[in-house]
Design a protein around this motif. Structure first.
Motif, PDB file in Angstrom:
ATOM      1  N   TRP A  33       0.891  -1.314   0.121  1.00  0.00           N
ATOM      2  CA  TRP A  33       0.008  -0.172  -0.005  1.00  0.00           C
ATOM      3  C   TRP A  33       0.895   1.213  -0.055  1.00  0.00           C
ATOM      4  O   TRP A  33       0.673   2.287  -0.886  1.00  0.00           O
ATOM      5  N   LEU A  34       1.919   1.439   0.713  1.00  0.00           N
ATOM      6  CA  LEU A  34       2.484   2.523   0.963  1.00  0.00           C
ATOM      7  C   LEU A  34       3.776   2.611  -0.249  1.00  0.00           C
ATOM      8  O   LEU A  34       4.303   1.413  -0.392  1.00  0.00           O
ATOM      9  N   ASP A  35       3.903   3.680  -0.601  1.00  0.00           N
ATOM     10  CA  ASP A  35       4.842   3.746  -1.664  1.00  0.00           C
ATOM     11  C   ASP A  35       6.303   3.122  -1.358  1.00  0.00           C
ATOM     12  O   ASP A  35       6.919   2.457  -2.237  1.00  0.00           O
ATOM     13  N   THR A  36       6.805   3.531  -0.200  1.00  0.00           N
ATOM     14  CA  THR A  36       8.035   3.152   0.370  1.00  0.00           C
ATOM     15  C   THR A  36       8.210   1.542   0.474  1.00  0.00           C
ATOM     16  O   THR A  36       9.128   1.117   0.222  1.00  0.00           O
ATOM     17  N   LEU A  60      10.106  -3.494  -1.975  1.00  0.00           N
ATOM     18  CA  LEU A  60       9.544  -4.897  -2.265  1.00  0.00           C
ATOM     19  C   LEU A  60       9.786  -5.176  -3.788  1.00  0.00           C
ATOM     20  O   LEU A  60      10.415  -6.106  -4.238  1.00  0.00           O
ATOM     21  N   VAL A  61       9.508  -4.105  -4.539  1.00  0.00           N
ATOM     22  CA  VAL A  61       9.638  -4.443  -6.101  1.00  0.00           C
ATOM     23  C   VAL A  61      10.885  -3.474  -6.738  1.00  0.00           C
ATOM     24  O   VAL A  61      10.965  -3.687  -8.107  1.00  0.00           O
ATOM     25  N   VAL A 111       0.869   2.222 -10.556  1.00  0.00           N
ATOM     26  CA  VAL A 111      -0.015   0.857 -10.435  1.00  0.00           C
ATOM     27  C   VAL A 111      -1.269   1.575  -9.872  1.00  0.00           C
ATOM     28  O   VAL A 111      -2.473   1.153 -10.462  1.00  0.00           O
ATOM     29  N   ILE A 112      -1.358   2.526  -8.997  1.00  0.00           N
ATOM     30  CA  ILE A 112      -2.624   3.356  -8.695  1.00  0.00           C
ATOM     31  C   ILE A 112      -3.153   3.756  -9.854  1.00  0.00           C
ATOM     32  O   ILE A 112      -4.457   3.715  -9.823  1.00  0.00           O
ATOM     33  N   GLU A 113      -2.511   4.555 -10.523  1.00  0.00           N
ATOM     34  CA  GLU A 113      -3.193   5.365 -11.497  1.00  0.00           C
ATOM     35  C   GLU A 113      -3.682   4.432 -12.487  1.00  0.00           C
ATOM     36  O   GLU A 113      -4.651   4.637 -13.066  1.00  0.00           O
ATOM     37  N   SER A 114      -2.939   3.341 -12.732  1.00  0.00           N
ATOM     38  CA  SER A 114      -3.485   2.202 -13.775  1.00  0.00           C
ATOM     39  C   SER A 114      -4.731   1.459 -13.260  1.00  0.00           C
ATOM     40  O   SER A 114      -5.705   1.632 -14.130  1.00  0.00           O
ATOM     41  N   ILE A 115      -4.853   1.398 -12.027  1.00  0.00           N
ATOM     42  CA  ILE A 115      -6.022   0.702 -11.320  1.00  0.00           C
ATOM     43  C   ILE A 115      -7.154   1.702 -11.408  1.00  0.00           C
ATOM     44  O   ILE A 115      -8.205   1.355 -12.117  1.00  0.00           O
ATOM     45  N   ASN A 116      -6.865   2.998 -11.263  1.00  0.00           N
ATOM     46  CA  ASN A 116      -7.793   3.949 -11.314  1.00  0.00           C
ATOM     47  C   ASN A 116      -8.317   4.142 -12.816  1.00  0.00           C
ATOM     48  O   ASN A 116      -9.546   4.224 -12.747  1.00  0.00           O
TER      49      ASN A 116
END
Ligand code: SF4
Ligand code: SF4
Length: 295
Positions: free
Chosen positions: A185-188, A193-194, A201-206
């Protein structure tokens, strides 16, 4: 109707695997094409050999017990018919890659789909990160949509969500749905992790949700390592504003295929998944999809 003379049937992709039947990669029975290469470098990756492209170093050739690998003019060639799928080449690769890649054209892929279409409800492009080979996906989906025999097949992409808005805009006319991973969830936390933050990712989901092209959001639960539990209120508030028809699926972190640091992490148990999913469901007010297998 898309005119077939506007399609580049010679467009090629680097393909790591094809499953001619899957019922876990989108709705119904699907043919799944896994493309090589990824722009994320997830510690938790179950297919790390799909991240990097082979650099033809040749180190794997002598490890092959069946003579399925040769070095020709500086290029490693994989002879599929000789391969026993022992994966020794993947174990020894210093680049964490694989020589077992085929270069496949849109024409060849359409021929393959044609053989199996009677048993399929759709096609899913996965990876690695499929959208890194966007040109191939567009030409391939165009060809599916232009074919009288295949146009009933739904065209889905399983993605890490890193594609730009402009990229999605190019693909949208030929795209029926997507599965997008939201691994933290958090950007950090996502960055750790990746290797990249999760804003894209959030922009794509929206964007995909607003256009009714989002079939599923996939969460990865790694107990005591990522923030889906500690940030569950914010996560649930976000998921709650997605359309009700979007599936929320939770994947449980397991060790299968993982290399390096991720192997030192505890696997997610069925009980940990139960506890997390119950908390999320209570906040969402609707069901989520859970894993059925714990390895
Ligand atoms: S998996 Fe790799 S090492 Fe094993 S037979 Fe196939 S090419 Fe050779
Ligand atoms: S798969 Fe790995 S070991 Fe084999 S040639 Fe490519 S980079 Fe080298």
């Amino acid at each position: 109707m898309i005119q077939s003379d506007t399609i580049n049937f010679d467009k090629k992709a680097m393909v790591s695997k094809v499953l001619t039947f899957s019922c876990v990669d989108g709705p119904g029975n699907r043919l799944v094409i896994f493309l090589q290469g990824c722009n994320f470098d997830c510690i938790s990756c179950h297919n790390p050999q799909t991240i990097n492209h082979c650099n033809d170093c040749g180190d794997c050739v002598s490890s092959c017990p069946t003579g399925a690998l040769t070095l020709e003019k500086g290029k490693v060639k994989w002879h599929k018919s000789l391969c026993s799928e022992c994966d020794k080449c993947i174990e020894v690769c210093p680049n964490h890659s694989t020589p077992k890649i085929t270069t496949t054209s849109v024409r060849q892929m359409i021929e393959l789909v044609d053989k199996h279409h009677a048993f399929l409800s759709g096609i899913t492009l996965s990876g690695g990160e499929a959208t890194l080979q966007l040109g191939f996906i567009i030409e391939f989906f165009k060809a599916v949509k232009a074919s009288a025999k295949l146009s009933h097949l739904s065209c889905f992409v399983d993605s890490n969500g890193s594609l730009s808005e402009q990229g999605w805009d190019k693909l949208l006319p030929y795209l029926d749905g997507t599965m997008i991973d939201l691994k933290a969830w958090l950007d950090t936390t996502h960055l750790w992790l990746v290797g990249r933050g999760n804003q894209r990712v959030i922009e794509s989901i929206n964007k995909l949700a607003s256009l009714d092209k989002l079939y599923e959001v996939r969460l990865l639960y790694i107990p005591n390592k990522t923030d889906l539990l500690t940030e569950i209120d914010a996560l649930a508030t976000y998921l709650n504003q997605l359309p009700a028809q979007v599936n929320i699926r939770i994947n449980a972190f397991q060790h299968h295929g993982v290399i390096g640091e991720g192997l030192t992490w505890d696997k997610c148990t069925k009980e940990q998944m139960r506890q997390f999913s119950e908390k999320l469901v209570a906040r969402l007010g609707r069901n989520v999809l859970l894993p059925s297998v714990y390895l």
